[in-house]
Design a protein around this motif. Sequence first.
Motif: not given
Length: 162
Positions: A23-36
Amino acid sequence: MANFFRRSKKMEVYSFADGKVKDLVLVPDQVFSQGHVGRGIAVVPTDSLITSPVDAKVAMIFPTRHALGLVCSSGVEIMLHIGIDTVELKGEGFEVLVKEGQQVKVGQPLLNVDFDYIASKGLPTDCLCIMTSPLSDGVVEYTQSNDDEVIKGETVLFRFKQ
């Protein structure tokens, strides 16, 4: 009431790698994990070949070869981002198999990636497929869940345009 009768268009997006869904929310990069950047899916790959998730035109290949942009005939834009913080590798470990402006089909090889090299540098190998088109013009439905095993060419998500 007019929206009730409007037909929605469905676009399938296929797995671009063999591996395990994340799941994208688990990716270790906030730009991606937060849907930006947009909505999509990540795969932790088990082999080196990255293929096209859609029929599209290769719109952009980043100079560092760690990401590329695709544009579908419908106008939907997709970014494939290989690994996290891999821009730091300055192209090492990435072999691009296509050219900008080239039309590609689902399953066509795009990149060959040395994931062992990426991991040896201490970087996550998560590969992301992100729909970067505005989110307000459609709904995304996931066909795979976190930790599901996928193979190239298997449907991973749908985008519905209302």
